[in-house]
Scaffold this motif. Structure first.
Motif, PDB file in Angstrom:
ATOM      1  N   MET A  19     -54.509 -66.712 -33.992  1.00 23.60           N
ATOM      2  CA  MET A  19     -53.382 -66.815 -33.077  1.00 23.60           C
ATOM      3  C   MET A  19     -52.320 -67.780 -33.592  1.00 23.60           C
ATOM      4  O   MET A  19     -51.138 -67.634 -33.282  1.00 23.60           O
ATOM      5  N   THR A  60     -47.506 -65.440 -27.419  1.00 25.99           N
ATOM      6  CA  THR A  60     -48.741 -64.778 -27.851  1.00 25.99           C
ATOM      7  C   THR A  60     -49.905 -65.141 -26.950  1.00 25.99           C
ATOM      8  O   THR A  60     -50.694 -64.275 -26.540  1.00 25.99           O
ATOM      9  N   VAL A  61     -50.039 -66.432 -26.627  1.00 26.57           N
ATOM     10  CA  VAL A  61     -51.122 -66.885 -25.753  1.00 26.57           C
ATOM     11  C   VAL A  61     -50.998 -66.243 -24.376  1.00 26.57           C
ATOM     12  O   VAL A  61     -51.977 -65.725 -23.817  1.00 26.57           O
ATOM     13  N   LEU A  62     -49.789 -66.261 -23.818  1.00 27.13           N
ATOM     14  CA  LEU A  62     -49.578 -65.684 -22.487  1.00 27.13           C
ATOM     15  C   LEU A  62     -49.847 -64.181 -22.485  1.00 27.13           C
ATOM     16  O   LEU A  62     -50.516 -63.654 -21.579  1.00 27.13           O
ATOM     17  N   LYS A  63     -49.336 -63.488 -23.497  1.00 28.01           N
ATOM     18  CA  LYS A  63     -49.506 -62.034 -23.560  1.00 28.01           C
ATOM     19  C   LYS A  63     -50.973 -61.657 -23.685  1.00 28.01           C
ATOM     20  O   LYS A  63     -51.479 -60.790 -22.949  1.00 28.01           O
ATOM     21  N   LYS A  64     -51.680 -62.302 -24.606  1.00 28.54           N
ATOM     22  CA  LYS A  64     -53.089 -61.972 -24.814  1.00 28.54           C
ATOM     23  C   LYS A  64     -53.924 -62.337 -23.591  1.00 28.54           C
ATOM     24  O   LYS A  64     -54.883 -61.626 -23.254  1.00 28.54           O
ATOM     25  N   ALA A  65     -53.558 -63.437 -22.913  1.00 27.26           N
ATOM     26  CA  ALA A  65     -54.293 -63.825 -21.714  1.00 27.26           C
ATOM     27  C   ALA A  65     -54.109 -62.785 -20.605  1.00 27.26           C
ATOM     28  O   ALA A  65     -55.074 -62.402 -19.930  1.00 27.26           O
ATOM     29  N   LEU A  66     -52.880 -62.316 -20.434  1.00 29.59           N
ATOM     30  CA  LEU A  66     -52.608 -61.320 -19.405  1.00 29.59           C
ATOM     31  C   LEU A  66     -53.353 -60.012 -19.694  1.00 29.59           C
ATOM     32  O   LEU A  66     -53.926 -59.398 -18.790  1.00 29.59           O
ATOM     33  N   PHE A 116     -56.051 -59.706 -21.577  1.00 30.37           N
ATOM     34  CA  PHE A 116     -57.486 -59.982 -21.462  1.00 30.37           C
ATOM     35  C   PHE A 116     -57.948 -59.934 -20.007  1.00 30.37           C
ATOM     36  O   PHE A 116     -58.944 -59.278 -19.674  1.00 30.37           O
ATOM     37  N   PHE A 117     -57.211 -60.616 -19.135  1.00 33.14           N
ATOM     38  CA  PHE A 117     -57.588 -60.613 -17.725  1.00 33.14           C
ATOM     39  C   PHE A 117     -57.424 -59.222 -17.121  1.00 33.14           C
ATOM     40  O   PHE A 117     -58.173 -58.829 -16.213  1.00 33.14           O
ATOM     41  N   GLY A 174     -55.663 -53.701 -17.968  1.00 34.34           N
ATOM     42  CA  GLY A 174     -55.433 -54.241 -19.308  1.00 34.34           C
ATOM     43  C   GLY A 174     -54.579 -53.310 -20.150  1.00 34.34           C
ATOM     44  O   GLY A 174     -53.699 -53.754 -20.884  1.00 34.34           O
TER      45      GLY A 174
END
Length: 226
Positions: free
Chosen positions: A63, A106-112, A114-115, A124
């Motif tokens: 990441m 990137t962190v926000l997008k992948k977290a969204l 993922f959840f 997803g």
């Protein structure tokens, strides 16, 4: 707005072929660096209790470098769309200057996403489609991460089904090939090094998906890529 899938795929394939050498030079070193870290993690994760933390370490490193090589690719595509020359050193410097907001995005997008997948997969997939343009809004339009995510939710409304088609077209065989190779590697005891090489090459080739998505983004915005 021309969202003809055949034209977009043909145009993307032509771009990827014509600029393969430059894309390779810009992005592959970061893939190799990530693979080296992963190989190091695999080498020292012999104890089961170390596997979890080391896996997270490898994921975190990926990441960290993702905004650099993806930023390079986006900037290259934008330059060529304007029929401008693109120097690798300048592209890399520009991508590095965008690292902090791109990393947050990137962190926000992948977290969204993922959840979303935790909520029975479909949310997803929906999130992956709706957020497909956020990196373009950040890199090319200078939007902060939150605004880039919000704008992507709006700009992906009309091409939603096309984006879904593109993601399914490429990620379905990618995951199938990855699973088949993992099974083959386990059955025939293929070395971790060879597995990493194959995985790295497959991941690099998947950059083609981002080229296609950029073409969809440009077409949806009413621009004609070069």
């Amino acid at each position: 707005m021309n969202l003809n899938p055949k034209l977009i795929l043909a145009d993307s394939a032509y771009f990827f072929k014509q600029h393969f050498g430059q894309i390779f030079a810009l992005c592959m070193p970061w893939f190799v660096l990530t693979a080296v870290v992963q190989y190091g993690v695999m080498s020292i994760s012999q104890q089961p209790e170390n596997t979890g933390p080391l896996f997270l370490l490898a994921l975190a490193f990926n990441m960290l470098v993702y905004p650099v090589y993806m930023g390079c690719l986006i900037l290259l595509m934008a330059k060529r769309a304007q029929n401008e020359t693109a120097d690798n050193k300048a592209l890399t410097s520009a991508a590095i200057s965008l690292w902090q907001p791109f990393f947050v995005l990137t962190v926000l997008k992948k977290a969204l996403i993922f959840f979303g997948f935790l909520l029975f997969v479909v949310p997803g997939i929906w999130a992956a489609v709706k957020l497909a343009f956020c990196q373009f809004h950040l890199v090319l339009e200078g939007l902060p991460p939150k605004e880039a995510l919000q704008k992507s939710m709006q700009t992906t409304k009309k091409p939603f089904m096309l984006i879904l088609f593109v993601l399914a077209l490429f990620f379905t065989p990618y995951f199938l090939v990855s699973l088949l190779f993992a099974s083959f590697a386990y059955q025939y005891a293929i070395s971790p090094f060879i597995q990493l090489v194959v995985g790295t090459l497959l991941a690099f080739l998947m950059l083609f998906v981002d080229v296609v998505l950029f073409r969809v983004y440009m077409s949806a915005a009413g621009e004609t890529p070069a």
